[in-house]
Design a protein around this motif. Structure first.
Motif, mmCIF file in Angstrom:
data_model
loop_
_atom_site.group_PDB
_atom_site.id
_atom_site.type_symbol
_atom_site.label_atom_id
_atom_site.label_comp_id
_atom_site.label_asym_id
_atom_site.label_seq_id
_atom_site.Cartn_x
_atom_site.Cartn_y
_atom_site.Cartn_z
ATOM 1 N N GLN A 96 1.091 8.825 14.486
ATOM 2 C CA GLN A 96 1.404 10.251 14.533
ATOM 3 C C GLN A 96 2.172 10.670 13.288
ATOM 4 O O GLN A 96 1.915 11.729 12.708
ATOM 5 C CB GLN A 96 2.198 10.587 15.785
ATOM 6 C CG GLN A 96 2.672 12.049 15.803
ATOM 7 C CD GLN A 96 2.958 12.553 17.183
ATOM 8 O OE1 GLN A 96 2.593 11.942 18.177
ATOM 9 N NE2 GLN A 96 3.613 13.694 17.264
ATOM 10 N N ASP A 97 3.127 9.848 12.878
ATOM 11 C CA ASP A 97 3.907 10.139 11.680
ATOM 12 C C ASP A 97 2.993 10.239 10.461
ATOM 13 O O ASP A 97 3.091 11.176 9.661
ATOM 14 C CB ASP A 97 4.936 9.024 11.492
ATOM 15 C CG ASP A 97 5.926 9.321 10.378
ATOM 16 O OD1 ASP A 97 6.124 10.500 10.070
ATOM 17 O OD2 ASP A 97 6.500 8.372 9.843
ATOM 18 N N LEU A 98 2.088 9.279 10.320
ATOM 19 C CA LEU A 98 1.218 9.253 9.148
ATOM 20 C C LEU A 98 0.159 10.352 9.203
ATOM 21 O O LEU A 98 -0.203 10.929 8.179
ATOM 22 C CB LEU A 98 0.555 7.875 9.029
ATOM 23 C CG LEU A 98 -0.006 7.507 7.653
ATOM 24 C CD1 LEU A 98 1.074 7.611 6.576
ATOM 25 C CD2 LEU A 98 -0.572 6.086 7.678
ATOM 26 N N GLU A 99 -0.346 10.664 10.388
ATOM 27 C CA GLU A 99 -1.321 11.753 10.521
ATOM 28 C C GLU A 99 -0.689 13.091 10.151
ATOM 29 O O GLU A 99 -1.327 13.943 9.522
ATOM 30 C CB GLU A 99 -1.872 11.786 11.943
ATOM 31 C CG GLU A 99 -2.843 10.646 12.236
ATOM 32 C CD GLU A 99 -3.186 10.529 13.706
ATOM 33 O OE1 GLU A 99 -2.565 11.280 14.512
ATOM 34 O OE2 GLU A 99 -4.054 9.711 14.058
ATOM 35 N N SER A 100 0.571 13.277 10.557
ATOM 36 C CA SER A 100 1.279 14.493 10.172
ATOM 37 C C SER A 100 1.430 14.571 8.658
ATOM 38 O O SER A 100 1.241 15.636 8.050
ATOM 39 C CB SER A 100 2.650 14.532 10.848
ATOM 40 O OG SER A 100 3.408 15.634 10.404
ATOM 41 N N TYR A 101 1.755 13.440 8.048
ATOM 42 C CA TYR A 101 1.918 13.418 6.598
ATOM 43 C C TYR A 101 0.587 13.683 5.900
ATOM 44 O O TYR A 101 0.545 14.364 4.872
ATOM 45 C CB TYR A 101 2.481 12.069 6.153
ATOM 46 C CG TYR A 101 2.815 12.043 4.672
ATOM 47 C CD1 TYR A 101 3.911 12.734 4.182
ATOM 48 C CD2 TYR A 101 2.010 11.355 3.770
ATOM 49 C CE1 TYR A 101 4.213 12.739 2.837
ATOM 50 C CE2 TYR A 101 2.306 11.346 2.417
ATOM 51 C CZ TYR A 101 3.412 12.034 1.956
ATOM 52 O OH TYR A 101 3.700 12.038 0.618
ATOM 53 N N VAL B 258 -3.893 6.950 2.599
ATOM 54 C CA VAL B 258 -3.442 7.294 3.948
ATOM 55 C C VAL B 258 -4.508 6.918 4.970
ATOM 56 O O VAL B 258 -4.213 6.358 6.040
ATOM 57 C CB VAL B 258 -3.098 8.794 4.053
ATOM 58 C CG1 VAL B 258 -2.894 9.201 5.507
ATOM 59 C CG2 VAL B 258 -1.842 9.102 3.248
ATOM 60 N N ASP B 259 -5.777 7.195 4.661
ATOM 61 C CA ASP B 259 -6.858 6.859 5.586
ATOM 62 C C ASP B 259 -6.959 5.346 5.798
ATOM 63 O O ASP B 259 -7.217 4.871 6.913
ATOM 64 C CB ASP B 259 -8.185 7.407 5.071
ATOM 65 C CG ASP B 259 -8.264 8.928 5.176
ATOM 66 O OD1 ASP B 259 -7.498 9.495 5.989
ATOM 67 O OD2 ASP B 259 -9.062 9.542 4.448
ATOM 68 N N LEU B 260 -6.735 4.578 4.735
ATOM 69 C CA LEU B 260 -6.746 3.125 4.874
ATOM 70 C C LEU B 260 -5.605 2.641 5.766
ATOM 71 O O LEU B 260 -5.777 1.750 6.606
ATOM 72 C CB LEU B 260 -6.653 2.460 3.496
ATOM 73 C CG LEU B 260 -7.908 2.499 2.630
ATOM 74 C CD1 LEU B 260 -7.603 1.980 1.228
ATOM 75 C CD2 LEU B 260 -9.030 1.671 3.267
ATOM 76 N N LEU B 261 -4.435 3.245 5.571
ATOM 77 C CA LEU B 261 -3.294 2.879 6.404
ATOM 78 C C LEU B 261 -3.538 3.238 7.868
ATOM 79 O O LEU B 261 -3.186 2.470 8.769
ATOM 80 C CB LEU B 261 -2.033 3.582 5.892
ATOM 81 C CG LEU B 261 -1.444 3.036 4.591
ATOM 82 C CD1 LEU B 261 -0.419 4.004 4.021
ATOM 83 C CD2 LEU B 261 -0.803 1.673 4.819
ATOM 84 N N MET C 148 0.821 -1.206 0.000
ATOM 85 C CA MET C 148 0.000 0.000 0.000
ATOM 86 C C MET C 148 0.865 1.269 0.000
ATOM 87 O O MET C 148 0.494 2.293 -0.562
ATOM 88 C CB MET C 148 -0.948 -0.009 1.197
ATOM 89 C CG MET C 148 -2.080 1.007 1.090
ATOM 90 S SD MET C 148 -3.271 0.882 2.426
ATOM 91 C CE MET C 148 -3.947 -0.732 2.110
ATOM 92 N N TYR C 149 2.032 1.185 0.656
ATOM 93 C CA TYR C 149 2.929 2.341 0.648
ATOM 94 C C TYR C 149 3.438 2.632 -0.761
ATOM 95 O O TYR C 149 3.633 3.789 -1.135
ATOM 96 C CB TYR C 149 4.096 2.108 1.605
ATOM 97 C CG TYR C 149 3.722 2.257 3.057
ATOM 98 C CD1 TYR C 149 3.511 3.514 3.615
ATOM 99 C CD2 TYR C 149 3.549 1.146 3.861
ATOM 100 C CE1 TYR C 149 3.159 3.657 4.940
ATOM 101 C CE2 TYR C 149 3.193 1.273 5.197
ATOM 102 C CZ TYR C 149 2.998 2.522 5.726
ATOM 103 O OH TYR C 149 2.645 2.658 7.041
ATOM 104 N N ALA C 150 3.663 1.578 -1.548
ATOM 105 C CA ALA C 150 4.084 1.785 -2.934
ATOM 106 C C ALA C 150 2.985 2.483 -3.728
ATOM 107 O O ALA C 150 3.259 3.373 -4.548
ATOM 108 C CB ALA C 150 4.439 0.444 -3.574
#
Length: 282
Positions: A35-40, A21-24, A1-3
């Protein structure tokens, strides 16, 4: 999914990127990763509105330094990570929780621990956490290990990383207790490149990887200082950030690359172990 997320950002398909991003976020349980992904996600939204250049997906720096999933057995002691130079009998996690370090504790075994330990079988591939130049790739000098009651020499690798980190600071990563080393001093390595195999060399009571990050610039003393790559999430000031020999610990993992800290984040009471005692670090 990151790819898929990376490809969506490259073609500026903001709607698809935000959906991914929401799925992740629905899948992630680790607060540090969330937190890292929410910031992104916030960066993506702002670029979506402005239709500007995409935010860098590969920020800030570190890749996962091993292949697979393994339990963390020792965290970074924010009060203070000076190993035998600590001795204050007080372990403070990156969330500001305080307890007495003990070999039996599930998350904080070593007073003054300056990195993270993951238990893993001997022979697990160890990867460079970021591009850089190998500065050390050899056995460490022999020393007496109290826990083993004998002299030991562990295999270790250090890599210098210049550029690409928050604020342009230089960092160094350490990989200790290896069983084999596959790089040589002076060699340039890419992020994710195999540099050796995990082991239990040196002062190790079992097979594991000790991973450590040192900050070389903008420290309180002007000298290199260990830092917590997961950053500081306590409600009060990080005691290591204001220590005369300390430094601020920025969150250093790339999106999706921070190894899970499992039950140690947040710290939970485990069978046979008391909950952490004391109040958050002051």
């Amino acid at each position: 999914m990151y790819a898929q997320l990376s490809r969506a950002v490259e073609r500026r398909d903001w709607a698809q990127a935000l959906r991914l991003v929401d799925l992740l976020l629905k899948q992630l349980q680790d607060p540090a990763l969330r937190q890292d992904l929410e910031s992104y996600r916030g960066q993506l939204e702002s670029y979506h509105r402005a239709q500007g250049d995409p935010p860098p997906l590969q920020w800030p720096l570190l890749h996962k330094p091993f292949v697979g999933e393994f339990p963390v057995t020792n965290l970074f002691d924010h009060d203070v990570p000076l190993r035998e130079g600590d001795g204050n009998g007080r372990f403070v996690s990156g969330q500001g929780q305080v307890w007495t370090p003990s070999p039996q504790h599930p998350c904080g075994k070593s007073d003054g621990h300056a990195g993270y330990d993951w238990a893993m079988p001997v022979g697990t591939p160890i990867l460079a956490a970021a591009a850089g130049r190998v500065t050390v790739a050899r056995p460490e000098p022999e020393f007496f290990c109290p826990s083993l009651s004998r002299p030991v020499r562990g295999l270790r690798v250090r890599i210098l990383h210049e550029g690409g980190s928050p604020g342009g600071i230089r960092l160094e990563t350490l990989y200790a207790h290896l069983s084999q080393i596959w790089v040589h001093e002076g060699q340039r390595v890419a992020a994710g490149e195999e540099i050796g195999l995990s082991g239990e060399s040196g002062c190790a009571s079992g097979p594991h990887l000790h991973f450590e990050v040192r900050r070389l610039d903008q420290t309180n003393s002007g000298e290199p200082a260990p830092v917590d790559p997961y950053g500081w999430f306590g409600s009060d000031l990080d005691p290591w950030s204001i220590h005369p020999l300390g430094a601020e610990s920025p969150f250093l993992w790339q999106v999706g690359q921070a190894p899970s800290l499992g039950s140690c984040w947040p710290l939970q009471q485990l069978p046979g172990h008391p909950p952490p005692s004391g109040d958050p670090a002051e």
